[in-house]
Design a protein around this motif. Structure first.
Motif, PDB file in Angstrom:
ATOM      1  N   PHE A 105       5.615  24.427  60.653  1.00 24.39           N
ATOM      2  CA  PHE A 105       6.529  23.584  59.702  1.00 24.39           C
ATOM      3  C   PHE A 105       7.941  24.165  59.976  1.00 24.39           C
ATOM      4  CE2 PHE A 105       2.420  22.899  58.061  1.00 24.39           C
ATOM      5  CZ  PHE A 105       2.372  21.505  57.694  1.00 24.39           C
ATOM      6  N   LEU A 126       3.829  16.127  49.010  1.00 29.11           N
ATOM      7  CA  LEU A 126       4.213  15.171  50.172  1.00 29.11           C
ATOM      8  C   LEU A 126       3.149  13.912  50.378  1.00 29.11           C
ATOM      9  CD1 LEU A 126       5.405  17.677  52.851  1.00 29.11           C
ATOM     10  CD2 LEU A 126       7.109  16.149  51.534  1.00 29.11           C
ATOM     11  N   GLN A 144      11.849  22.884  55.856  1.00 28.97           N
ATOM     12  CA  GLN A 144      11.728  21.732  54.935  1.00 28.97           C
ATOM     13  C   GLN A 144      10.596  21.094  54.838  1.00 28.97           C
ATOM     14  OE1 GLN A 144      14.601  22.006  57.152  1.00 28.97           O
ATOM     15  NE2 GLN A 144      15.440  23.227  55.616  1.00 28.97           N
ATOM     16  N   GLN A 195       8.713  20.031  57.064  1.00 29.96           N
ATOM     17  CA  GLN A 195       8.618  19.003  58.349  1.00 29.96           C
ATOM     18  C   GLN A 195       7.730  19.578  59.296  1.00 29.96           C
ATOM     19  OE1 GLN A 195      12.646  18.197  58.932  1.00 29.96           O
ATOM     20  NE2 GLN A 195      12.738  16.474  57.864  1.00 29.96           N
ATOM     21  N   TYR A 205      -0.115  21.283  55.270  1.00 21.31           N
ATOM     22  CA  TYR A 205       1.042  21.211  54.373  1.00 21.31           C
ATOM     23  C   TYR A 205       1.021  21.954  52.784  1.00 21.31           C
ATOM     24  CZ  TYR A 205       2.811  17.144  56.721  1.00 21.31           C
ATOM     25  OH  TYR A 205       3.534  16.285  57.725  1.00 21.31           O
ATOM     26  N   GLU A 232       6.203  20.468  62.777  1.00 21.93           N
ATOM     27  CA  GLU A 232       6.673  20.765  64.183  1.00 21.93           C
ATOM     28  C   GLU A 232       5.727  20.269  65.062  1.00 21.93           C
ATOM     29  OE1 GLU A 232       9.853  21.224  65.085  1.00 21.93           O
ATOM     30  OE2 GLU A 232      10.928  21.390  63.033  1.00 21.93           O
TER      31      GLU A 232
END
Length: 310
Positions: free
Chosen positions: A20, A119, A23, A25, A300, A27
């Motif tokens: 990640f 998230l 942020q 996100q 996450y 990858e």
């Protein structure tokens, strides 16, 4: 500040990796099989080898977050019965190979709950609980935005909640009658084999060489009486566990994840009905939903651990 963090979810069947950015996100992601032979000793080397294969420059990694299937206290893994681990210090085992001291660890279900709170299905909620129904059963609890670990790191180990039964089944933890033995993918098969002994009609499940939980849910959705009775019993146990969560931690949302959750609204509706039949009325507005991040919730949440324990 280094640009990347890792979220790693160690399961009994596979180890999932997520790289990640800062942020959170994603990858890239991948997974490898879990080799739990020799008390899980090979897992450490397998993790390091896989990370090095996918990350040529380890100096770009801010930290590594791990979710593991067992109780964790202050980054120290107390026990993982499905891996063969007991009293494992992951930071100590991995820091030299990964050249990083920022290694944080949480219970896999707690970490998955954190991922869904960050998230996923409970995004923006501060009081969240999650049940992960996979090979086993885990649960994670987020209270006021923080993971609840407890005195021994065992808060949220609802998979080992004892469920009153006439014929309790032995669990890997050494007890009998744990929620895990009747609500996991394996547990649903346990119910099937028990109910099948007294079932006198014909079931479409008999046409399968191997009956797994997916086959049971598919047959139930198609109206198979044996399959429906199996799913109804499992839904009662899951609803009972949700009731326990509601009166002990009072979450606004209970997220159902893991492979069994792929049954979708068919399962959620049955569990919700059982929950409302059992619920303490002041907690009646708790919502039960399906996880949104799927099998990625763990990676996450593990990556999120790096940020909140920075």
């Amino acid at each position: 500040m280094k640009p990347y963090v890792y979220g790693i979810d160690i399961g009994g069947t596979s180890i999932k990796f997520g790289l990640f950015n800062r942020q959170l996100q994603l990858e890239k992601k991948w997974e490898i099989p879990t080799n739990s032979s020799n008390n899980g000793e090979s897992i450490f080397g397998d993790i390091v080898d896989s990370i090095k294969m996918h990350t040529p420059d380890l100096s770009q990694i801010e930290g590594y977050g791990f979710g593991v299937p067992g109780p964790v206290l202050k980054n120290y893994v107390q026990m993982c019965v499905n891996l063969g681990w007991k009293n494992v210090d992951l930071q100590d085992r991995l820091r030299d190979e990964l050249k990083n001291d920022h290694i944080v660890v949480g219970n896999d279900a707690n970490v998955a709950a954190l991922g869904e709170a960050f998230l996923g299905a409970a995004k923006g909620r501060k009081n969240v609980a999650m049940l992960t129904l996979g090979t086993g059963v885990g649960s994670g609890i987020v209270v006021d935005g923080r993971l609840l670990e407890g005195h021994n790191g065992s808060a949220g180990e609802l998979g080992h909640l004892t469920i009153p039964q006439e014929q309790p089944i032995a669990c890997n933890c050494g007890k009998k009658g744990c929620l895990e033995t009747v609500a996991s993918a394996t547990g649903i098969r346990n119910i099937y084999h028990r109910l099948n002994e007294d079932f006198t009609g014909h079931s479409t499940l008999y046409d399968n060489d191997y009956v797994d939980s997916k086959a049971i849910f598919d047959a139930a959705k198609a109206g198979d009486k044996l399959a429906i009775s199996v799913v109804d019993e499992a839904a009662y146990y899951i609803g009972y566990a949700c009731h326990v969560l509601s009166v002990t931690t009072d979450p606004s949302v209970i997220v159902i994840g893991g492979g069994v959750s792929k049954a979708g609204e068919f399962l959620i509706e049955k569990v919700t009905n059982e929950f409302h039949r059992l619920v303490f009325q002041p907690t009646n507005d708790t919502v039960i939903v399906t996880a949104q991040l799927g099998n990625d919730a763990g990676i996450y949440g593990a990556a999120g651990l790096v940020k909140i324990r920075g």
